[in-house]
Design a protein around this motif. Structure first.
Motif, PDB file in Angstrom:
ATOM      1  N   ALA A   1       0.813  -1.216   0.000  1.00 53.72           N
ATOM      2  CA  ALA A   1       0.000   0.000   0.000  1.00 53.72           C
ATOM      3  C   ALA A   1       0.848   1.268   0.000  1.00 53.72           C
ATOM      4  N   GLN A   2       1.964   1.221   0.775  1.00 53.55           N
ATOM      5  CA  GLN A   2       2.807   2.425   0.830  1.00 53.55           C
ATOM      6  C   GLN A   2       3.380   2.758  -0.544  1.00 53.55           C
ATOM      7  N   ARG A   3       3.725   1.715  -1.299  1.00 53.14           N
ATOM      8  CA  ARG A   3       4.262   1.942  -2.648  1.00 53.14           C
ATOM      9  C   ARG A   3       3.196   2.585  -3.527  1.00 53.14           C
ATOM     10  N   GLU A   4       1.939   2.173  -3.310  1.00 55.90           N
ATOM     11  CA  GLU A   4       0.857   2.701  -4.132  1.00 55.90           C
ATOM     12  C   GLU A   4       0.640   4.202  -3.865  1.00 55.90           C
ATOM     13  N   ILE A   5       0.888   4.637  -2.632  1.00 51.16           N
ATOM     14  CA  ILE A   5       0.719   6.072  -2.328  1.00 51.16           C
ATOM     15  C   ILE A   5       1.602   6.892  -3.261  1.00 51.16           C
ATOM     16  N   ALA A   6       2.830   6.420  -3.459  1.00 47.91           N
ATOM     17  CA  ALA A   6       3.754   7.147  -4.326  1.00 47.91           C
ATOM     18  C   ALA A   6       3.199   7.224  -5.745  1.00 47.91           C
ATOM     19  N   VAL A   7       2.573   6.141  -6.208  1.00 46.09           N
ATOM     20  CA  VAL A   7       2.002   6.130  -7.562  1.00 46.09           C
ATOM     21  C   VAL A   7       0.837   7.121  -7.650  1.00 46.09           C
ATOM     22  N   VAL A   8      -0.022   7.106  -6.632  1.00 45.51           N
ATOM     23  CA  VAL A   8      -1.152   8.028  -6.612  1.00 45.51           C
ATOM     24  C   VAL A   8      -0.657   9.474  -6.597  1.00 45.51           C
ATOM     25  N   ALA A   9       0.374   9.727  -5.799  1.00 45.91           N
ATOM     26  CA  ALA A   9       0.922  11.086  -5.715  1.00 45.91           C
ATOM     27  C   ALA A   9       1.456  11.518  -7.069  1.00 45.91           C
ATOM     28  N   ASP A  10       2.138  10.602  -7.729  1.00 49.33           N
ATOM     29  CA  ASP A  10       2.720  10.903  -9.030  1.00 49.33           C
ATOM     30  C   ASP A  10       1.630  11.211 -10.052  1.00 49.33           C
ATOM     31  N   MET A  11       0.572  10.394 -10.050  1.00 52.54           N
ATOM     32  CA  MET A  11      -0.527  10.612 -11.000  1.00 52.54           C
ATOM     33  C   MET A  11      -1.242  11.925 -10.712  1.00 52.54           C
ATOM     34  N   SER A  12      -1.457  12.212  -9.446  1.00 52.76           N
ATOM     35  CA  SER A  12      -2.121  13.462  -9.068  1.00 52.76           C
ATOM     36  C   SER A  12      -1.314  14.659  -9.548  1.00 52.76           C
ATOM     37  N   ALA A  13      -0.009  14.566  -9.355  1.00 51.01           N
ATOM     38  CA  ALA A  13       0.835  15.688  -9.748  1.00 51.01           C
ATOM     39  C   ALA A  13       0.803  15.874 -11.262  1.00 51.01           C
ATOM     40  N   ARG A  14       0.823  14.758 -11.976  1.00 48.92           N
ATOM     41  CA  ARG A  14       0.824  14.866 -13.432  1.00 48.92           C
ATOM     42  C   ARG A  14      -0.515  15.443 -13.919  1.00 48.92           C
ATOM     43  N   TYR A  15      -1.591  14.969 -13.294  1.00 47.68           N
ATOM     44  CA  TYR A  15      -2.922  15.474 -13.631  1.00 47.68           C
ATOM     45  C   TYR A  15      -2.994  16.989 -13.402  1.00 47.68           C
ATOM     46  N   ARG A  16      -2.409  17.434 -12.296  1.00 45.71           N
ATOM     47  CA  ARG A  16      -2.423  18.860 -11.979  1.00 45.71           C
ATOM     48  C   ARG A  16      -1.670  19.662 -13.050  1.00 45.71           C
ATOM     49  N   ARG A  17      -0.502  19.152 -13.426  1.00 48.91           N
ATOM     50  CA  ARG A  17       0.288  19.869 -14.434  1.00 48.91           C
ATOM     51  C   ARG A  17      -0.443  19.923 -15.770  1.00 48.91           C
ATOM     52  N   ASP A  18      -1.044  18.797 -16.168  1.00 51.07           N
ATOM     53  CA  ASP A  18      -1.752  18.752 -17.449  1.00 51.07           C
ATOM     54  C   ASP A  18      -2.942  19.683 -17.446  1.00 51.07           C
ATOM     55  N   THR A  19      -3.692  19.663 -16.346  1.00 50.92           N
ATOM     56  CA  THR A  19      -4.854  20.543 -16.248  1.00 50.92           C
ATOM     57  C   THR A  19      -4.427  21.993 -16.385  1.00 50.92           C
ATOM     58  N   LEU A  20      -3.359  22.338 -15.688  1.00 54.22           N
ATOM     59  CA  LEU A  20      -2.915  23.727 -15.731  1.00 54.22           C
ATOM     60  C   LEU A  20      -2.461  24.116 -17.133  1.00 54.22           C
ATOM     61  N   ALA A  21      -1.854  23.170 -17.831  1.00 56.64           N
ATOM     62  CA  ALA A  21      -1.394  23.469 -19.195  1.00 56.64           C
ATOM     63  C   ALA A  21      -2.580  23.812 -20.088  1.00 56.64           C
ATOM     64  N   ILE A  22      -3.668  23.056 -19.946  1.00 61.84           N
ATOM     65  CA  ILE A  22      -4.864  23.326 -20.734  1.00 61.84           C
ATOM     66  C   ILE A  22      -5.472  24.657 -20.337  1.00 61.84           C
ATOM     67  N   LEU A  23      -5.538  24.873 -19.024  1.00 58.56           N
ATOM     68  CA  LEU A  23      -6.121  26.121 -18.541  1.00 58.56           C
ATOM     69  C   LEU A  23      -5.312  27.308 -19.051  1.00 58.56           C
ATOM     70  N   ARG A  24      -3.992  27.156 -19.059  1.00 53.81           N
ATOM     71  CA  ARG A  24      -3.150  28.266 -19.487  1.00 53.81           C
ATOM     72  C   ARG A  24      -3.507  28.674 -20.914  1.00 53.81           C
ATOM     73  N   LEU A  25      -3.706  27.663 -21.749  1.00 55.28           N
ATOM     74  CA  LEU A  25      -4.076  27.949 -23.136  1.00 55.28           C
ATOM     75  C   LEU A  25      -5.430  28.660 -23.199  1.00 55.28           C
ATOM     76  N   ALA A  26      -6.372  28.134 -22.428  1.00 57.51           N
ATOM     77  CA  ALA A  26      -7.701  28.756 -22.408  1.00 57.51           C
ATOM     78  C   ALA A  26      -7.609  30.185 -21.895  1.00 57.51           C
ATOM     79  N   PHE A  27      -6.742  30.395 -20.894  1.00 59.14           N
ATOM     80  CA  PHE A  27      -6.608  31.741 -20.325  1.00 59.14           C
ATOM     81  C   PHE A  27      -5.981  32.698 -21.321  1.00 59.14           C
ATOM     82  N   VAL A  28      -4.991  32.216 -22.050  1.00 57.62           N
ATOM     83  CA  VAL A  28      -4.355  33.081 -23.051  1.00 57.62           C
ATOM     84  C   VAL A  28      -5.392  33.495 -24.091  1.00 57.62           C
ATOM     85  N   SER A  29      -6.199  32.523 -24.536  1.00 55.75           N
ATOM     86  CA  SER A  29      -7.199  32.843 -25.543  1.00 55.75           C
ATOM     87  C   SER A  29      -8.200  33.846 -25.005  1.00 55.75           C
ATOM     88  N   SER A  30      -8.640  33.647 -23.768  1.00 56.14           N
ATOM     89  CA  SER A  30      -9.633  34.589 -23.276  1.00 56.14           C
ATOM     90  C   SER A  30      -8.983  35.927 -22.935  1.00 56.14           C
TER      91      SER A  30
END
Lengths: 574, 589
Positions: B225-254
Motif C-alpha cells: 500500500a505504501q508503494r501505491e501512495i507514491a504512484v497516486v501522488a505521481d498521478m495526481s501531480a501529473r494530472y495537476r500539471r496537465d490541467t494547468l497546461a490546458i487552462l493556461r491555453l484557455a486563459f491566453v485565448s480569453s
C-alpha cells in the motif's frame, strides 16, 4: 462553519500564491471600475470642453483609459493562472492525503462504501472543492477589498452616494444570494434524492428485465421511471424559479442603485457641490462596481454542493481505522500454529455476532478446512487472523503471540492469502506478480507461473510478462485469473497459507491442476482452507463445521467424508 | 479518428440533440423571444439614462424637471426583471420537456432490448444513461440553444440603433464583433482537442484510482500500500500539471478576447470624447453609445461561457445514441395467437442455439418434453448454455434451429403476453424492486387481494419471516433487499410464482450455500410448487437433482446424458464422474 475553516486550513503552503491571486483579482475589478468611471468623466468633460465651458488636458485621461484596458485584461489572465495553480496544488495534496487515510480503513471501515462511491469522493468531490477557492474565497475577498476602495473613493465626492451604492451592492451580492442559498437547501436534498432513486430504478429495471417481461410489469416500471423523472424535474423547477426570481431581483437592485445614485447626486450638481463630469463618472462607477459582486450568487448557489463534497471527503479522512496499530509492536513468533480463543466479533450491519465465542486451533504445519453456510463466520475467522476486523472478546494468536501485538505489516508478512476475491490490477502480468515480491527477477516469476500451469499461456500473450491485464484481469479467463492470483500468493512465500474458496468457479480439470499445485504448497505450512468443493477438501487433515459463529463439529477428514450428513448439505455439485 | 470524421460525428450528434426538440420549437421560440425583448429595453434604458445625465450636465436641469425620464427608467427596470425571469423559466421548461421525453424513449428502448440483452448489459451503465447522461443535456437546451439565437440577433438590433447615433463607434463595434466569435471558435477548437486528450487522461487516472481503491485489501495483504501512495501522488501531480497546461491555453485565448473587447470599448470612449471635443456630435448620443457598448458584447461573451454546456451535451449524447442504436431483437412472438387454455405439454424438438457473433453453436439437438407435475433438472459446467436454454423456453430468445411447441403450437406463434401469463420465473438472484414486500410479490398480479398474497407467501415458506419484519408485508424493500438473506429473497420470488399461478415454472437455483433454514424451506416450497406444474430447474444442489423426474447433463454443445439420478449413477458416465469428484472418500489420500 468548521467545514469552511478546514477547507481554508488546507491552504497551508499555497497561502502566498492565493493572496497574490486575491490582490490581482482586486486589481482587475478596480481597473475595470476606474476604466468605466474615467470614460464617463472623460467624454462628459470633452463634451463640456467642446462647448467651451471647461478647459481639459485630454492626453492623460485618454492614455489612462487605454492603460486601464490593458491592466484589466492582463491582470485577469495572471489572476486566473495564479489562483488555479494554487488551487490545483491544494487539491493534488488533498487527494494523496485522502488515499493515505483510506489505506488503513480497508476492508473493515470501507465495507459500507462501494468502490465507485469512494472513487467519486477521491476524484469528483475533491475536484468540486475548487469551487471554494476559485469561486468563493477569491471573489469574496476581492469583492470586499475592492468595495472598500471604491466606496472610499466615491465618499470623497459624496458620502451619501457611497452609502446608497454600498447598500445596493451588499443587497445584490450578499443578502440576496444568502437568502436564495438558505431557501435552496431543502430542494437541493429533494433533487439529489430524486436523482438517486431514478438511478436505482433504472438499474433494477435492467437487472430484473426478465422478471418485468415475464410478470408483464414493464409498463408499470416505465410509469415509475416517468413519475420519478417528473419528481426530479419538479424539484429542479422549484430551483429554477427561485433562481430566476433571485436573478431578476438582483438585476433590479443593480438598476435601482444606479437610479438612487442619480436621485442623490443630481441635486448635488444643481447645488454645484459636484461637477457634471463627476456625476457621469459616479453613474458609470456604480454600474461597473456591480461586476465585483456578479460572481457571488453563483458561488453561493454552489455552496451547498461544495459543503456536501467537503463532508464526503472529510468523512473518510476523519475515519478511525477499525484496528489500531500497536504502539510498540512485538517481534513475530517463530512457531506458526494458529489459535482462536473465545473470539467474538460483530459486523456493523447485523446485530447477530459473526463469531460467537469461537475456539479453534490449527497445529503448525497442519491443514484445516472450514465448511458451513454462507454467513456462518468462515471468512470472519480469516479476517480476525489478518487483523482486518476488530474483535470484541477473546484472542487470536500465532505461535502464542497475539496478532494485535504485532505490527500489521509484519503480521501479514507471515501469511499467503488466496482469497475468492483477490484483486488483479490493470497493470502488466509482471507488475501484478511483483506486488507480492517487488524484487523478484523474471526467472522467479516464470517459475511461479509454471507452478500454476500458466507459463505457456503468459508466454503466448502479445508482450509476455509485460502484457497489461485489463480491468480486473479481463484479458484472462476466470480460471486463469484465479491461477494468477495463486501464483502471486506463492511469491509472497510465508509460513501460513490461507485459501478462501480457491477453486470456486473453476471447471473440474482446472480445479484438479490447481489443487495439485496447492497440495505441494501446503507441505510444511499451516493451512486454513475454506471450500465446499469435495476435491479441495481431500487435501486437508481435518474439517471443521462452522455455524452461527461457532465450531459445531470438528472431525478428521476421512470421518467427514463417510457420509456425515451435517457436512454433506454444504457440499456443492457444480 | 481523423479530424474530418470527428467533425462529422460532432455534427450528427448536434443534429440529433436538436431533433429532440421537434414539436417543442414553440417553447424555444418563446424563450428566444423573451431574450430578444430585452434588446429594446436595454436601448431604452441607456437612452433614458443618457438623457437624464445630459439634461443635468449640459442643460443644467434639476431633479424636478426630470420626473418623466426617471419614472420611465423605473418602468424599464421592472420590465427587464420580468422579461429576464420569463426567459429563464421558459428555457427551463424547454429542457424539462426534452429530458422527460428523452427518458421515456430511452427507457422504452431498454425494455424492448429485452432480457437476453440485459444479461450481458451493465445495469450501472443504464442507470448512468437514464439519470445522469440525460441530466447533462440540461444546460444545452436551457442555456446554449437559446443563447445561440440571441448572440446572433441582439448585437444586430443594437447596431441598428448605434449607427445613426454615431457611425464611427458603429464601425468600431462592427469590426471587432466578429473577432469575438472567431476567438470563441478558435478557443473551442484548440481546447477541444486538448480537452479530449485530458478526458482520456482523466479516464485513465480514474481507472487507476478505481483499481487502487478496489484492490486496497489486496495491497495491504502484500504490504504494497505504501508503494501505491507514491504512484497516486505521481498521478495526481501529473494530472495537476496537465490541467494547468490546458487552462493556461484557455486563459491566453480569453486574454486576447477580453483585450479586444475592453480595448474596443476604450477606443469608443476615446473617439467619442474627441468627436465631442471637436463638436462633431452632441453629448446625448455619445453617452448613449458608451452605455450600450458593453451590452453589445455581452451576448457574444455569454455564448462563450455556454460553450462547455454544448461540449458536455455532445459527450453525453455519445452514450445515448449508441444505446438507442442497439437493435432490439425481432419480436420473439411473430404471431399474436392466444394459447389455447392452460398449457399441458411442452416440447423442445432438436433445438439448437448459436449466438449471432459466435462461430460455433452453443448447443444443438436438445430435445425434451415437459408435462404438469414433472420436474426437469439441467446440470452442467458453467458456460454450457443452461441459462440460454431457460431463456429459449421463456421466449426471451428464439432458437436458431429446431422448434419449441406448446400443446402442438409453435411457441413463436404465441403472443408474448399470452405466454407470460402461463409462466413464472425465479432467477438465480431475483430482483426486488422499489416498493414494499407485498408490491414485490404482487409484481405479476397487482390486483391480488391480501388473502391470496398471504397464501402465496405461506406456500413459498416466506410467510414466517415476512411477518417477523417490522412492518410485515408493508415493509419497504431497502436498497435491493438489504437485510434480507439470499434464501429469503429467493422465497419472495417463489411467492411471486405461487401468486401468478403459472403452469410452467423456470427456476435458476442459487449457487451460494444458503443458511440452513432457507435451504430446507426452499426445497420444501419447490416440491410444493412442482406438484401440478411443469418445472424446469437449473440445479446446483443435491436435493433438487435427486427429486427431479429427469436430469439433462448439458455440456460441450449438447445433451451428453439424461435420465434419473439413479439411472445416471448406474450408467457411470459424465454425471457419475461429477459425483465422484464429489465423493471425497472414493479417491482418498
Amino acid at each position: 462553519m468548521s467545514d469552511w475553516r478546514r477547507l481554508f486550513g488546507l491552504l497551508t503552503g499555497q497561502r502566498r500564491l492565493l493572496l497574490a491571486g486575491i490582490a490581482l483579482a482586486t486589481l482587475v475589478i478596480l481597473a475595470n471600475v476606474a476604466l468605466m468611471g474615467l470614460s464617463g468623466w472623460f467624454i462628459t468633460s470633452m463634451a463640456l470642453a467642446g462647448l467651451g465651458r471647461v478647459a481639459i488636458d485630454f492626453f492623460a485621461p485618454a492614455a489612462g483609459i487605454r492603460g486601464l484596458a490593458i491592466v484589466r485584461s492582463v491582470g485577469r489572465y495572471l489572476e486566473r493562472l495564479v489562483t488555479h495553480d494554487a488551487t490545483l496544488r491544494v487539491l493534488a495534496t488533498l487527494r494523496v492525503d485522502f488515499y493515505t487515510r483510506l489505506i488503513p480503513l480497508a476492508p473493515a471501515r470501507l465495507q459500507p462504501f462501494r468502490t465507485a462511491d469512494l472513487l467519486s469522493r477521491m476524484r469528483a468531490d475533491i475536484d468540486t472543492l475548487d469551487n471554494f477557492y476559485l469561486r468563493v474565497l477569491v471573489p469574496v475577498a476581492a469583492a470586499a477589498l475592492s468595495l472598500v476602495a471604491i466606496e472610499c473613493f466615491v465618499a470623497g465626492f459624496s458620502p451619501v452616494v457611497a452609502l446608497v451604492s454600498l447598500l445596493g451592492l451588499l443587497g445584490a451580492g450578499v443578502v440576496l444570494p444568502l437568502l436564495a442559498f438558505s431557501l435552496g437547501r431543502a430542494t437541493g436534498h429533494a433533487r439529489l434524492a430524486a436523482l438517486a432513486t431514478l438511478r436505482t430504478t433504472a438499474a433494477d429495471s435492467v437487472r430484473g428485465l426478465g422478471e418485468l417481461w415475464v410478470y408483464r410489469a414493464s409498463a408499470a416500471a416505465a410509469s415509475r421511471i416517468a413519475a420519478q423523472s417528473a419528481r426530479l424535474i419538479g424539484a429542479q423547477r422549484a430551483d429554477a424559479i427561485r433562481d430566476a426570481v433571485a436573478d431578476a431581483i438582483a438585476g433590479l437592485l443593480t438598476h435601482l442603485t444606479v437610479w438612487a445614485t442619480l436621485i442623490v447626486a443630481i441635486p448635488l450638481v444643481s447645488a454645484q457641490a459636484i461637477s457634471g463630469p463627476v456625476l457621469a463618472m459616479l453613474v458609470f462607477l456604480v454600474i461597473a462596481s456591480f461586476e465585483a459582486v456578479a460572481p457571488l450568487p453563483a458561488a453561493f448557489r454552489a455552496l451547498a454542493e461544495t459543503r456536501a463534497a467537503a463532508r464526503r471527503v472529510f468523512e473518510i479522512i476523519d475515519a478511525e481505522p477499525a484496528v489500531a496499530e500497536p504502539v510498540t509492536p512485538v517481534a513475530v513468533p517463530s512457531r506458526f500454529d494458529v489459535t482462536w480463543q473465545g473470539v467474538t466479533m460483530h459486523y456493523d450491519t447485523s446485530p447477530a455476532p459473526a463469531l460467537d465465542g469461537l475456539d479453534l486451533s490449527v497445529p503448525a504445519g497442519q491443514a484445516l478446512a472450514l465448511v458451513g453456510p454462507s454467513g456462518a463466520g468462515k471468512t470472519s475467522l480469516i479476517n480476525t487472523l489478518l487483523r482486518f476486523w476488530p474483535i470484541e472478546a477473546g484472542r487470536v494468536m500465532i505461535g502464542g503471540v497475539a496478532v494485535d501485538a504485532m505490527s500489521g505489516t509484519a503480521l501479514r508478512g507471515l501469511t499467503m492469502v488466496v482469497a475468492q476475491r483477490t484483486h488483479l490490477f490493470n497493470a502488466s502480468v509482471a507488475a501484478n506478480l511483483r506486488l507480492a515480491h517487488p524484487t523478484a527477477d523474471e526467472a522467479t516469476l516464470w517459475s511461479a507461473l509454471s507452478g500454476v500451469g500458466l507459463a505457456e499461456r503468459v508466454a503466448a500473450l502479445s508482450h509476455g510478462l509485460a502484457t497489461p491485464l485489463g480491468e480486473n484481469g479481463a484479458r484472462l479467463s476466470g480460471g486463469e485469473r484465479r491461477r494468477l492470483a495463486i501464483a502471486r500468493a506463492i511469491l509472497a512465500d510465508a509460513p501460513i497459507l490461507i485459501l478462501d474458496e480457491p477453486t470456486e468457479g473453476l471447471d473440474a480439470e482446472t480445479e484438479a491442476d490447481v489443487l495439485a499445485y496447492l497440495a505441494t504448497l501446503m507441505a510444511g505450512r499451516t493451512t486454513i482452507l475454506v471450500s465446499h468443493r469435495p476435491a479441495a477438501l481431500r487435501l486437508v487433515d481435518e474439517i471443521a463445521l462452522i455455524e452461527a459463529g461457532r465450531v459445531v463439529e470438528r472431525v478428521p477428514r476421512a470421518a467427514a467424508a463417510r457420509g456425515n450428513a451435517r457436512f454433506w448439505r454444504y457440499l456443492r455439485l457444480l | 479518428m481523423s479530424n474530418n470524421t470527428s467533425k462529422t460525428v460532432t455534427r450528427t450528434r448536434e443534429r440529433w440533440l436538436k431533433a429532440r426538440l421537434d414539436g417543442r420549437r414553440g417553447v424555444l421560440r418563446a424563450a428566444v423571444a423573451a431574450g430578444l425583448l430585452d434588446a429594446p429595453l436595454i436601448l431604452l434604458q441607456a437612452w433614458l439614462l443618457a438623457d437624464v445625465i445630459s439634461s443635468v450636465v449640459i442643460d443644467g436641469q434639476g431633479l424636478d424637471a426630470l420626473a418623466y425620464p426617471l419614472a420611465g427608467l423605473l418602468g424599464v427596470f421592472g420590465a427587464r426583471a420580468v422579461v429576464g425571469a420569463l426567459r429563464s423559466v421558459l428555457s427551463f421548461e424547454l429542457a424539462a420537456r426534452a429530458k422527460q421525453e428523452l427518458r421515456r424513449d430511452l427507457f422504452a428502448h431498454l425494455i424492448a432490448l429485452g432480457p437476453a440483452w440485459a444479461r450481458a448489459a451493465r445495469s450501472g451503465q443504464a442507470a448512468h444513461l437514464v439519470a445522469d447522461a440525460i441530466e447533462s443535456m440540461d444546460r444545452y437546451y436551457r442555456d446554449y440553444l437559446p443563447q445561440v439565437a440571441l448572440a446572433a440577433a441582439l448585437p444586430l438590433i443594437m447596431l441598428v440603433v448605434i449607427f445613426p447615433s454615431d457611425w464611427v463607434s458603429g464601425v468600431i463595434l462592427c469590426v471587432t464583433a466578429p473577432i469575438v466569435p472567431f476567438f470563441m471558435v478558435l478557443i473551442g477548437k484548440g481546447t477541444e482537442a486538448l480537452n479530449q486528450r485530458q478526458w482520456r487522461r482523466l479516464a485513465r487516472m480514474s481507472g487507476h484510482f478505481f483499481d487502487a481503491i478496489e484492490g486496497l485489501t489486496t495491497l495491504r495483504l502484500f504490504g504494497a500500500a505504501q508503494r501505491e501512495i507514491a504512484v497516486v501522488a505521481d498521478m495526481s501531480a501529473r494530472y495537476r500539471r496537465d490541467t494547468l497546461a490546458i487552462l493556461r491555453l484557455a486563459f491566453v485565448s480569453s486574454l486576447i478576447l477580453e483585450f479586444v473587447v475592453t480595448l474596443s470599448i476604450a477606443m469608443v470612449a476615446v473617439y467619442i470624447g474627441f468627436r465631442l471635443y471637436y463638436g462633431e456630435m452632441s453629448f446625448l448620443p455619445g453617452l448613449f453609445v458608451l452605455l450600450v457598448a458593453p451590452e453589445f458584447y455581452r451576448p457574444l461573451r455569454d455564448m462563450g461561457s455556454q460553450y462547455h454546456a454544448r461540449m458536455e451535451a455532445l459527450g453525453a449524447a455519445e452514450g445515448l445514441v449508441a444505446m438507442l442504436d442497439e437493435t432490439t431483437p425481432a419480436a420473439t412472438a411473430i404471431g399474436s395467437a392466444a394459447p389455447s387454455g392452460p398449457a399441458a405439454h411442452l416440447r423442445f424438438d432438436r433445438v439448437g442455439f448459436q449466438h449471432a457473433d459466435a462461430r460455433t453453436p452453443l448447443f444443438e439437438d436438445v430435445s425434451f418434453e415437459l408435462t404438469p407435475g414433472r420436474t426437469l433438472a439441467v446440470v452442467g459446467p458453467s458456460g454450457a448454455g443452461k441459462t440460454t436454454l431457460a431463456y429459449l423456453l421463456l421466449g426471451f430468445l428464439a432458437p436458431s434451429r429446431g422448434g419449441i411447441t406448446v400443446d402442438g403450437r409453435d411457441l413463436a406463434m404465441i403472443a408474448d403476453a399470452g405466454w407470460f401469463d402461463q409462466i413464472a420465473w425465479v432467477p438465480q438472484t431475483p430482483t426486488l424492486f422499489d416498493g414494499t414486500i407485498a408490491d414485490n410479490i404482487r409484481l405479476g398480479c397487482p390486483t391480488a387481494d391480501a388473502s391470496a398474497l398471504h397464501e402465496a407467501a405461506r406456500r413459498a415458506r416466506a410467510d414466517g419471516f415476512i411477518k417477523a419484519l417490522p412492518h410485515g408485508y408493508d415493509t419497504p424493500v431497502a436498497d435491493r433487499g438489504e437485510g434480507l438473506s439470499g434464501g429469503q429473497i429467493q422465497r419472495i420470488a417463489l411467492a411471486r410464482a405461487f401468486l401468478s399461478d403459472a403452469r410452467l415454472v423456470v427456476l435458476d437455483e442459487p449457487t451460494a450455500s444458503l443458511d440452513p433454514d432457507s435451504e430446507t424451506r426452499l426445497g420444501d416450497a419447490l416440491a410444493d410448487l412442482a406438484r401440478d406444474r411443469m418445472v424446469l430447474v437449473i440445479a446446483h444442489r443435491l436435493d433438487t437433482v435427486r427429486r427431479a423426474d429427469e436430469i439433462l447433463v448439458l455440456a460441450e454443445g449438447g445433451i451428453v446424458e439424461r435420465g434419473t439420478h439413479k439411472a445416471l449413477m448406474r450408467a457411470d458416465g459424465r454425471y457419475a464422474r461429477l459425483w465422484s469428484l464429489y465423493r471425497a472418500d472414493e479417491a482418498g489420500p
